[in-house]
Design a protein around this motif. Structure first.
Motif, PDB file in Angstrom:
ATOM      1  N   PHE A 197     -13.862  68.330  74.286  1.00  0.00           N
ATOM      2  CA  PHE A 197     -14.051  67.344  75.342  1.00  0.00           C
ATOM      3  C   PHE A 197     -13.799  65.921  74.838  1.00  0.00           C
ATOM      4  O   PHE A 197     -13.228  65.093  75.553  1.00  0.00           O
ATOM      5  CB  PHE A 197     -15.450  67.446  75.950  1.00  0.00           C
ATOM      6  CG  PHE A 197     -15.623  68.598  76.901  1.00  0.00           C
ATOM      7  CD1 PHE A 197     -14.525  69.311  77.375  1.00  0.00           C
ATOM      8  CD2 PHE A 197     -16.879  68.967  77.344  1.00  0.00           C
ATOM      9  CE1 PHE A 197     -14.679  70.369  78.265  1.00  0.00           C
ATOM     10  CE2 PHE A 197     -17.049  70.024  78.232  1.00  0.00           C
ATOM     11  CZ  PHE A 197     -15.953  70.733  78.691  1.00  0.00           C
ATOM     12  N   GLN A 198     -14.228  65.616  73.617  1.00  0.00           N
ATOM     13  CA  GLN A 198     -13.971  64.283  73.079  1.00  0.00           C
ATOM     14  C   GLN A 198     -12.467  64.045  72.930  1.00  0.00           C
ATOM     15  O   GLN A 198     -11.968  62.971  73.268  1.00  0.00           O
ATOM     16  CB  GLN A 198     -14.671  64.107  71.732  1.00  0.00           C
ATOM     17  CG  GLN A 198     -14.452  62.747  71.077  1.00  0.00           C
ATOM     18  CD  GLN A 198     -15.112  61.596  71.817  1.00  0.00           C
ATOM     19  OE1 GLN A 198     -16.041  61.803  72.596  1.00  0.00           O
ATOM     20  NE2 GLN A 198     -14.654  60.374  71.571  1.00  0.00           N
ATOM     21  N   ARG A 199     -11.749  65.047  72.472  1.00  0.00           N
ATOM     22  CA  ARG A 199     -10.292  64.897  72.358  1.00  0.00           C
ATOM     23  C   ARG A 199      -9.657  64.721  73.735  1.00  0.00           C
ATOM     24  O   ARG A 199      -8.685  63.969  73.890  1.00  0.00           O
ATOM     25  CB  ARG A 199      -9.695  66.103  71.632  1.00  0.00           C
ATOM     26  CG  ARG A 199     -10.058  66.162  70.150  1.00  0.00           C
ATOM     27  CD  ARG A 199      -9.234  67.193  69.412  1.00  0.00           C
ATOM     28  NE  ARG A 199      -9.548  68.557  69.828  1.00  0.00           N
ATOM     29  CZ  ARG A 199     -10.525  69.290  69.310  1.00  0.00           C
ATOM     30  NH1 ARG A 199     -11.309  68.785  68.354  1.00  0.00           N
ATOM     31  NH2 ARG A 199     -10.745  70.530  69.721  1.00  0.00           N
ATOM     32  N   ARG A 200     -10.206  65.401  74.735  1.00  0.00           N
ATOM     33  CA  ARG A 200      -9.699  65.227  76.100  1.00  0.00           C
ATOM     34  C   ARG A 200      -9.905  63.790  76.569  1.00  0.00           C
ATOM     35  O   ARG A 200      -9.012  63.194  77.190  1.00  0.00           O
ATOM     36  CB  ARG A 200     -10.400  66.206  77.041  1.00  0.00           C
ATOM     37  CG  ARG A 200     -10.015  66.032  78.491  1.00  0.00           C
ATOM     38  CD  ARG A 200     -10.679  67.055  79.376  1.00  0.00           C
ATOM     39  NE  ARG A 200     -10.035  68.356  79.291  1.00  0.00           N
ATOM     40  CZ  ARG A 200     -10.392  69.411  80.032  1.00  0.00           C
ATOM     41  NH1 ARG A 200     -11.395  69.287  80.901  1.00  0.00           N
ATOM     42  NH2 ARG A 200      -9.768  70.553  79.907  1.00  0.00           N
ATOM     43  N   LEU A 201     -11.052  63.218  76.272  1.00  0.00           N
ATOM     44  CA  LEU A 201     -11.302  61.828  76.649  1.00  0.00           C
ATOM     45  C   LEU A 201     -10.337  60.889  75.936  1.00  0.00           C
ATOM     46  O   LEU A 201      -9.831  59.924  76.521  1.00  0.00           O
ATOM     47  CB  LEU A 201     -12.743  61.431  76.324  1.00  0.00           C
ATOM     48  CG  LEU A 201     -13.858  62.173  77.066  1.00  0.00           C
ATOM     49  CD1 LEU A 201     -15.213  61.601  76.679  1.00  0.00           C
ATOM     50  CD2 LEU A 201     -13.658  62.125  78.578  1.00  0.00           C
ATOM     51  N   GLU A 202     -10.083  61.151  74.682  1.00  0.00           N
ATOM     52  CA  GLU A 202      -9.199  60.280  73.896  1.00  0.00           C
ATOM     53  C   GLU A 202      -7.760  60.341  74.396  1.00  0.00           C
ATOM     54  O   GLU A 202      -6.971  59.430  74.106  1.00  0.00           O
ATOM     55  CB  GLU A 202      -9.289  60.669  72.424  1.00  0.00           C
ATOM     56  CG  GLU A 202     -10.649  60.328  71.807  1.00  0.00           C
ATOM     57  CD  GLU A 202     -10.893  60.999  70.470  1.00  0.00           C
ATOM     58  OE1 GLU A 202     -10.019  61.806  70.044  1.00  0.00           O
ATOM     59  OE2 GLU A 202     -11.939  60.736  69.852  1.00  0.00           O
ATOM     60  N   ALA A 203      -7.430  61.390  75.154  1.00  0.00           N
ATOM     61  CA  ALA A 203      -6.053  61.560  75.644  1.00  0.00           C
ATOM     62  C   ALA A 203      -5.890  61.191  77.109  1.00  0.00           C
ATOM     63  O   ALA A 203      -4.830  61.436  77.684  1.00  0.00           O
ATOM     64  CB  ALA A 203      -5.615  63.010  75.426  1.00  0.00           C
ATOM     65  N   CYS A 204      -6.919  60.606  77.733  1.00  0.00           N
ATOM     66  CA  CYS A 204      -6.860  60.411  79.187  1.00  0.00           C
ATOM     67  C   CYS A 204      -6.326  59.048  79.599  1.00  0.00           C
ATOM     68  O   CYS A 204      -6.344  58.720  80.784  1.00  0.00           O
ATOM     69  CB  CYS A 204      -8.214  60.687  79.815  1.00  0.00           C
ATOM     70  SG  CYS A 204      -9.412  59.392  79.572  1.00  0.00           S
ATOM     71  N   THR A 210     -14.998  55.287  73.045  1.00  0.00           N
ATOM     72  CA  THR A 210     -16.051  55.244  72.033  1.00  0.00           C
ATOM     73  C   THR A 210     -16.287  56.622  71.418  1.00  0.00           C
ATOM     74  O   THR A 210     -15.866  57.647  71.961  1.00  0.00           O
ATOM     75  CB  THR A 210     -17.372  54.731  72.631  1.00  0.00           C
ATOM     76  OG1 THR A 210     -17.849  55.673  73.598  1.00  0.00           O
ATOM     77  CG2 THR A 210     -17.193  53.365  73.279  1.00  0.00           C
ATOM     78  N   ALA A 211     -16.982  56.631  70.297  1.00  0.00           N
ATOM     79  CA  ALA A 211     -17.330  57.867  69.600  1.00  0.00           C
ATOM     80  C   ALA A 211     -18.493  58.563  70.298  1.00  0.00           C
ATOM     81  O   ALA A 211     -19.248  57.941  71.056  1.00  0.00           O
ATOM     82  CB  ALA A 211     -17.708  57.556  68.157  1.00  0.00           C
ATOM     83  N   PRO A 212     -18.669  59.867  70.058  1.00  0.00           N
ATOM     84  CA  PRO A 212     -19.838  60.574  70.599  1.00  0.00           C
ATOM     85  C   PRO A 212     -21.146  60.012  70.045  1.00  0.00           C
ATOM     86  O   PRO A 212     -21.144  59.178  69.126  1.00  0.00           O
ATOM     87  CB  PRO A 212     -19.621  62.021  70.139  1.00  0.00           C
ATOM     88  CG  PRO A 212     -18.186  62.114  69.749  1.00  0.00           C
ATOM     89  CD  PRO A 212     -17.791  60.753  69.285  1.00  0.00           C
ATOM     90  N   LEU A 213     -22.259  60.488  70.574  1.00  0.00           N
ATOM     91  CA  LEU A 213     -23.561  59.944  70.204  1.00  0.00           C
ATOM     92  C   LEU A 213     -24.025  60.376  68.816  1.00  0.00           C
ATOM     93  O   LEU A 213     -24.718  59.618  68.130  1.00  0.00           O
ATOM     94  CB  LEU A 213     -24.611  60.356  71.240  1.00  0.00           C
ATOM     95  CG  LEU A 213     -24.357  59.895  72.677  1.00  0.00           C
ATOM     96  CD1 LEU A 213     -25.549  60.256  73.555  1.00  0.00           C
ATOM     97  CD2 LEU A 213     -24.084  58.409  72.744  1.00  0.00           C
ATOM     98  N   LEU A 214     -23.708  61.584  68.420  1.00  0.00           N
ATOM     99  CA  LEU A 214     -24.141  62.065  67.108  1.00  0.00           C
ATOM    100  C   LEU A 214     -23.115  61.720  66.046  1.00  0.00           C
ATOM    101  O   LEU A 214     -21.917  61.669  66.344  1.00  0.00           O
ATOM    102  CB  LEU A 214     -24.355  63.581  67.145  1.00  0.00           C
ATOM    103  CG  LEU A 214     -25.530  64.076  67.992  1.00  0.00           C
ATOM    104  CD1 LEU A 214     -25.537  65.605  68.040  1.00  0.00           C
ATOM    105  CD2 LEU A 214     -26.862  63.561  67.449  1.00  0.00           C
ATOM    106  N   PRO A 215     -23.613  61.516  64.800  1.00  0.00           N
ATOM    107  CA  PRO A 215     -25.009  61.591  64.357  1.00  0.00           C
ATOM    108  C   PRO A 215     -25.749  60.280  64.589  1.00  0.00           C
ATOM    109  O   PRO A 215     -25.178  59.211  64.418  1.00  0.00           O
ATOM    110  CB  PRO A 215     -24.873  61.880  62.863  1.00  0.00           C
ATOM    111  CG  PRO A 215     -23.581  61.212  62.475  1.00  0.00           C
ATOM    112  CD  PRO A 215     -22.678  61.337  63.671  1.00  0.00           C
ATOM    113  N   ASP A 216     -27.036  60.387  64.940  1.00  0.00           N
ATOM    114  CA  ASP A 216     -27.861  59.194  65.100  1.00  0.00           C
ATOM    115  C   ASP A 216     -29.328  59.612  65.189  1.00  0.00           C
ATOM    116  O   ASP A 216     -29.664  60.583  65.874  1.00  0.00           O
ATOM    117  CB  ASP A 216     -27.473  58.412  66.349  1.00  0.00           C
ATOM    118  CG  ASP A 216     -28.060  57.015  66.338  1.00  0.00           C
ATOM    119  OD1 ASP A 216     -29.230  56.870  66.743  1.00  0.00           O
ATOM    120  OD2 ASP A 216     -27.360  56.080  65.921  1.00  0.00           O
TER     121      ASP A 216
END
Length: 230
Positions: A197-204, A210-216
């Motif tokens: 899903f993150q890669r899908r967002l980066e390609a839209c 922005t980066a996902p929430l983890l790690p934090d």
């Protein structure tokens, strides 16, 4: 005082090796802050250990006290929380499922930090919050509440665009923002870990993602609060 209930931290599951590693490290971080509590890793989809088996394996307490608490490592209470996790504990009245992680102001703080890490919001920017997506309207409402809180903190509207599932898809939200005259589109990932899903967002088509929430540690804080509240 008796032995504290076991904690089952239950994520979605991913085929992405980096995503698995990030989630596993989060479970380890939770366990490190709960000495004396048995902490188990579990998942609702894609791979094991499956939450049903983990819950079934929790030993009942001889005194009938609570044996376990399942904390969803999920940002909104959609199908997986309301159906999958509910089914996992239906034969175990001594095991409870807590609320999902969001909405929570600590997660909004984290989203703001991720925005600052990519240079912040500029004049003329449109901001899109991008959750994974769920067919459950209550999960969509939770995502909308997070978008509202983020917008309050940023001082501008934040629209939603989903990585999958409900409309609008993130790519359509990005396109709409451009049609409406945005000079730049900032897509704020409301995902926990890297993966498909993150890669899908980066390609839209957004200018910045922005980066996902983890790690934090703030995610760990929310997990611990959910456990203790139960």
């Amino acid at each position: 005082m008796g032995e504290p209930p076991a904690l089952v931290v239950c994520g979605h599951g991913t085929r992405d090796a980096q995503g698995r590693a990030v989630v596993a490290a989060t479970v380890e971080a939770v366990a490190a802050r709960l000495p004396g509590v048995a902490v188990h890793e579990a998942y609702v989809d894609v791979h094991g250990p499956e939450v049903d088996g983990v819950v079934a394996g929790l030993p009942p307490r001889p005194d009938g006290s609570r044996a376990g608490v399942v904390v969803p490592l999920l940002l909104a209470a959609g199908y997986h929380v309301r159906v999958d996790l509910a089914q996992a504990v239906q034969e175990r009245p001594d095991v409870v499922v807590t609320a999902a992680l969001g909405p929570d102001d600590r997660l909004v703080d984290l989203l703001l930090e991720r925005v600052e890490q990519v240079g912040g919001v500029h004049d003329g920017d449109a901001v899109v919050l991008a959750p994974a997506g769920s067919s459950d309207e209550r999960a969509q409402e939770a995502s909308a509440e997070t978008a509202r809180r983020l917008g309050e903190r940023l001082g501008r509207p934040v629209r939603l665009g989903y990585a999958a599932g409900p409309r609008p898809p993130a790519a359509c939200a990005v396109t709409t923002a451009r049609v409406e005259g945005a000079e730049r589109v900032l897509l704020v990932s409301y995902l926990l870990a890297p993966g498909f899903f993150q890669r899908r967002l980066e390609a839209c088509g957004a200018d910045v993602v922005t980066a996902p929430l983890l790690p934090d540690e703030r995610v760990v804080d929310v997990v611990l609060e959910r456990y203790r509240s139960a």
